[in-house]
Design an enzyme around this catalytic site. Structure first.
Site, short mmCIF file in Angstrom:
data_model
loop_
_atom_site.label_atom_id
_atom_site.label_comp_id
_atom_site.label_asym_id
_atom_site.label_seq_id
_atom_site.Cartn_x
_atom_site.Cartn_y
_atom_site.Cartn_z
N SER A 118 0.79 -1.23 0.00
CA SER A 118 0.00 0.00 0.00
C SER A 118 0.82 1.28 0.00
CB SER A 118 -0.96 -0.04 1.18
OG SER A 118 -1.89 0.99 1.08
N HIS A 119 0.71 2.05 1.08
CA HIS A 119 1.36 3.36 1.12
C HIS A 119 2.84 3.27 1.51
CE1 HIS A 119 -0.06 2.31 5.09
NE2 HIS A 119 0.89 3.07 5.60
N ASP B 191 -3.04 6.22 -3.25
CA ASP B 191 -1.82 5.61 -2.71
C ASP B 191 -1.31 4.46 -3.58
OD1 ASP B 191 -3.85 3.82 -2.12
OD2 ASP B 191 -2.90 3.15 -0.25
N ASP C 284 -1.69 1.24 -3.75
CA ASP C 284 -2.59 0.23 -4.29
C ASP C 284 -3.97 0.79 -4.65
OD1 ASP C 284 -3.07 0.64 -1.59
OD2 ASP C 284 -3.90 -1.37 -1.30
N ASP D 130 -6.36 2.42 -2.93
CA ASP D 130 -7.55 2.39 -2.08
C ASP D 130 -7.73 3.66 -1.24
OD1 ASP D 130 -5.46 1.77 -0.41
OD2 ASP D 130 -6.30 -0.12 0.33
N ARG D 131 -6.71 4.50 -1.19
CA ARG D 131 -6.84 5.73 -0.39
C ARG D 131 -7.17 6.93 -1.27
NH1 ARG D 131 -2.71 5.90 4.65
NH2 ARG D 131 -2.86 3.70 5.21
N GLU E 161 -12.24 5.76 7.03
CA GLU E 161 -11.24 5.87 8.07
C GLU E 161 -10.53 7.21 7.95
OE1 GLU E 161 -9.27 1.99 9.29
OE2 GLU E 161 -9.14 1.93 7.12
N LYS F 88 -11.69 -0.04 0.55
CA LYS F 88 -11.78 1.39 0.33
C LYS F 88 -11.36 1.66 -1.11
CE LYS F 88 -7.37 2.20 2.81
NZ LYS F 88 -7.07 1.07 3.71
#
Ligand code: VG1
Ligand code: CO
Length: 529
Positions: free
Chosen positions: A103-104, A267, A269, A271-272, A353, A366
């Site tokens: 991810s991030h 981000d 992947d 999802d953010r 979140e 997300k």
């Protein structure tokens, strides 16, 4: 090999050493294998394209074949954003999927890699399953693989591979189709044709191709709308973390004269989401509340929403929206895996979140680009700027001033002691003026009754102000202490304050209560959001 907040994350070098990855993949398969084995079942496979993604894809394909899967759907070149993977699992009624991403976290040979299993609902494995994976990893003594040549996953199409079928699928097409079902693309296209300007920073991560296809392709946004749109294995040496530190260039652009109408980033992947209006950063907690209040403007949610959920450290802004709408609001532990049951049971439609994650029942992850499309929809329908929408929201509901302070990569022993000592202090009874309660957050899932303990220390005051402390479960080096601080302000004349100034007293108290400076040797947080 204990999965954290979102799967197993380690240094690339650790994943590369010996049979580390194979051992974990087999542990996952052992933990999730149905009584009848994997015969006839489909696995979805894809990742964010970071360094080691290619090698991991090949390893998982061989192991899936050896473990008896009938079919693997793999994103072209091994690429699927996390929300896109969730969609592919659901759409194809797959048994589950393996998503390769940290991810991030930073990527590259010296960076991080990660892997997680999503179940047939498209969502991250619940704690019961991640605990089972960990248990399997402690007793594993063999893994199954086949001696097969590497498979070319660069072009869509079906291949026979060791008794199994591998279908290489277009990584972007299904996702674009889903977004078209949720939003009014012709209306958004007309808005862009009318001169609306978006700046989207893909941070050299997985959303580049999705953003190009949707914003510049489908919606006709000007070429150059998508920044850093070419995915790189090491994200160009940056952290693909859409916050005010790592997406500073976007922030500066949005604060400068002539800024676009909306700034957004995603981000590693996908999802953010980071949302920045002209001259205004919208905190993710506020964004969730504003999306919930305006969701009915998008076709997918025109009939209203069933309920909302937020992770415990996320601000209470969305609670006020839920109250006004007369729908329930659930408070879950940190991590998307806790929203799955609520979404599956139809108890909620939207959730989010504070860490820049927002999503809905369209998938079980997300979804960064989805959040941008919902913001675009709101700007389009209300014909107002993000600043006006935020100000009207605060005037109507009050403003939850909110910040998160991260102390990254601090000494693990010191971090654990800080939390243990603070917890003991809370148990012994804190003596603070106007304290409502202090505790260690524990969650009972309203759908299956499962209990998750030790989800963060909370210090809550009578007026709803809060300080929350927890240790990150996604880092790979040392420990990261997250301190979340919030204060509600009803008075409209006080809604234009600087967030850090508005929270200064609570910030000072947060430091004092946990003795952060003394115990971490840090003068200030590494990241302030
Ligand atoms: C962080 C965030 C959490 C999020 C998780 C995964 O976890 O705080 O809200 O769900 O990352 O996001 P932690 O344990 O480090 O606080 V992602 O986009 O990295 O998959
Ligand atoms: Co992510």
């Amino acid at each position: 090999m204990k999965p954290g907040t979102s799967g197993l994350r380690k240094r690339v070098t650790e994943f590369q050493s010996g049979n580390y990855l194979a051992n974990f993949v087999q542990s996952v398969f052992n933990a999730v294998r149905p009584d009848g084995g994997f015969t006839g079942l489909t696995l979805v496979l894809g990742g964010d394209g970071r360094y080691f993604n290619d090698a991991a894809i090949q390893l998982v394909l061989k192991m899936a074949a050896a473990n008896g899967f009938a079919r693997v759907l793999v994103g072209a070149n091994g690429i699927l954003s996390t929300p896109a993977a969730s969609n592919v699992i659901r759409k194809n009624k797959a048994f589950g999927g393996l998503i390769l991403s940290a991810s991030h976290n930073a990527g590259g040979p010296e960076g991080d890699f990660g892997i997680k299993f999503n179940a047939g609902n498209g969502g991250p494995a619940p704690e019961k399953l991640t605990d089972a994976m960990y248990a399997e990893s402690q007793r594993i003594n063999e893994f199954l693989t086949l001696d097969l040549p590497e498979l070319d996953v660069s072009r869509p199409g079906a291949h026979r591979y060791g008794g199994m079928t591998v279908e290489v699928i277009d990584s972007v097409a299904d996702y674009v189709q889903l977004m078209k079902q949720l939003f009014d693309f012709p209306a958004l296209k007309a808005m862009f044709a009318g001169g609306f300007r978006l700046a989207f920073d893909a941070m050299h991560a997985v959303t580049g191709p999705y953003a190009h296809a949707i914003f510049e392709g489908e919606l006709g946004a000007a070429p150059g709308t998508v920044h850093n749109g070419t995915p790189l294995k090491d994200f160009g040496g940056h952290h693909p973390d859409p916050n005010l530190v790592h997406a500073k260039a976007l922030y500066d652009q949005m604060m400068a004269p002539g800024a676009p109408d909306l700034g957004a980033a995603s981000d590693g992947d996908g999802d953010r989401n980071l949302i920045i209006g002209r001259d205004l950063f919208i905190s993710p907690s506020d964004s969730l509340a504003m999306l919930a209040a305006n969701a009915h403007l998008a076709p997918a949610y025109a009939g209203g929403i069933a309920g909302v959920a937020r992770s415990m450290p996320t601000s209470g802004a969305v609670d006020r929206v839920a109250e006004r709408l007369g729908v329930p609001c659930f408070e879950t532990p940190t991590g998307w895996k806790f929203f799955g049951n609520l979404l599956d049971a139809g108890k909620i439609t939207l959730c989010g979140e504070e860490s820049a994650g927002t999503g809905s029942n369209h998938v079980r992850e997300k979804d960064g680009i989805w959040a941008v499309l919902l913001w675009l929809t709101i700007l389009c329908q209300r014909k107002q700027s993000a600043m006006q929408i935020a100000q009207e929201h605060w005037a109507s509901y009050g403003r939850n001033y909110y910040t998160r302070h991260d102390y990254e990569e601090i000494d693990s022993t010191a971090a654990k002691k800080l939390m243990a000592d603070l917890s003991a202090k809370i148990d012994a009874g804190l003596q603070l003026p106007k304290l409502k309660f202090a505790d260690d957050f524990s969650y009972t899932d309203p759908v299956d009754g499962s209990v998750s303990k030790n989800q963060g220390l909370r210090v809550v005051f009578e007026d709803g102000s809060r300080i929350v402390y927890r240790l990150s479960g996604t880092g790979t080096t040392g420990s990261t202490l997250r301190v979340y601080i919030e204060r509600y302000e009803a008075d409209t004349s006080q809604h234009g304050l600087d967030t850090q100034a508005a929270l200064a007293d609570l910030i000072a108290l947060a430091g004092k209560l946990a003795e952060i400076r003394e115990r971490t040797d840090r003068e200030r947080p590494d990241v302030i959001t």
